[in-house]
Design a protein around this motif. Structure first.
Motif, PDB file in Angstrom:
ATOM      1  N   ASP A  33       0.866  -1.109   0.140  1.00 46.81           N
ATOM      2  CA  ASP A  33       0.143  -0.089  -0.058  1.00 46.81           C
ATOM      3  C   ASP A  33       0.822   1.313  -0.095  1.00 46.81           C
ATOM      4  OD1 ASP A  33      -2.326  -1.479   0.095  1.00 46.81           O
ATOM      5  OD2 ASP A  33      -2.662  -1.456   2.213  1.00 46.81           O
ATOM      6  N   GLU A  57       2.355   1.867  -3.269  1.00 50.83           N
ATOM      7  CA  GLU A  57       1.267   2.287  -4.339  1.00 50.83           C
ATOM      8  C   GLU A  57       1.128   3.702  -4.083  1.00 50.83           C
ATOM      9  OE1 GLU A  57      -2.124   0.011  -4.244  1.00 50.83           O
ATOM     10  OE2 GLU A  57      -1.334  -1.731  -4.676  1.00 50.83           O
ATOM     11  N   ASP A 101       4.078   5.816  -5.437  1.00 46.17           N
ATOM     12  CA  ASP A 101       4.235   5.556  -7.091  1.00 46.17           C
ATOM     13  C   ASP A 101       3.173   6.726  -7.587  1.00 46.17           C
ATOM     14  OD1 ASP A 101       5.851   3.688  -7.440  1.00 46.17           O
ATOM     15  OD2 ASP A 101       4.442   1.910  -7.750  1.00 46.17           O
TER      16      ASP A 101
END
Length: 196
Positions: free
Chosen positions: A158, A161, A164
């Motif tokens: 998580d 992500e 990112d």
């Protein structure tokens, strides 16, 4: 014929096929009273020759081999039980019922291999239960550790992500902020050289 192959009267050789069996004579001979062959050892029994073998099979003066392993003694049948109790080779013998225990005469009287085998089996069962409980504890610890690692990996995924998403968002902001509207991101070509 069993003792001597000659005629008791003339001492000529007698052949088995030339013998004539006289049953009346055999009965007369069978009734003859004879002493036990163990008379010199102390047996006082006198019985008909026909019953002599039956007496010898139970005569207390008949020499018997000691049944203890390794003992070469021959003792009268009447003294065999006492000899077995005091026999040096009988001190430790294998128990005959198959448990494999080597016991002395006193231990043999009280030995119950079924009870001992049951006790050994119960101890083995108890050790097995203890091992199963320890294995279950270890498996629970491994299961907890595995679940903890999965949760940590999920949280890490998580976070990556989110990072990112932040990087992509920052790259788009930079691209909008640069003059000329070109994206200032390096792109790697087929040869591995950076191009702008």
């Amino acid at each position: 014929m069993q003792g001597q192959k000659t005629c008791p009267c003339c001492r000529k050789e007698v052949k088995q096929k030339r013998m004539v069996h006289v049953n009346k004579l055999r009965k007369i001979i069978g009734r003859l009273e004879v002493k036990c062959k163990n008379a010199e050892a102390g047996c006082l029994v006198t019985c008909p020759l026909a019953h002599r073998k039956g007496h010898e099979d139970s005569c207390p003066f008949e020499l018997m081999a000691c049944p203890n392993e390794g003992c070469m003694s021959r003792v009268p049948r009447g003294a065999l039980a006492e000899h077995q109790q005091n026999c040096q080779h009988g001190a430790h013998q294998r128990f005959p019922l198959g448990c494999g225990a080597t016991l002395g005469p006193a231990e043999r009287a009280n030995h119950n291999c079924y009870r001992e085998l049951r006790e050994a089996w119960c101890q083995h069962q108890e050790r097995s239960r203890t091992l199963v409980v320890c294995l279950l504890r270890c498996m629970r610890k491994v299961h907890r550790s595995t679940n903890f690692i999965r949760r940590q990996l999920a949280q890490l995924g998580d976070l990556l992500e989110e990072d990112d998403a932040l990087l992509v968002g920052a790259s788009q902001e930079e691209a909008e902020a640069t003059p000329g509207g070109s994206i200032g991101v390096e792109v790697w070509g087929a040869q591995g050289q950076a191009t702008l």
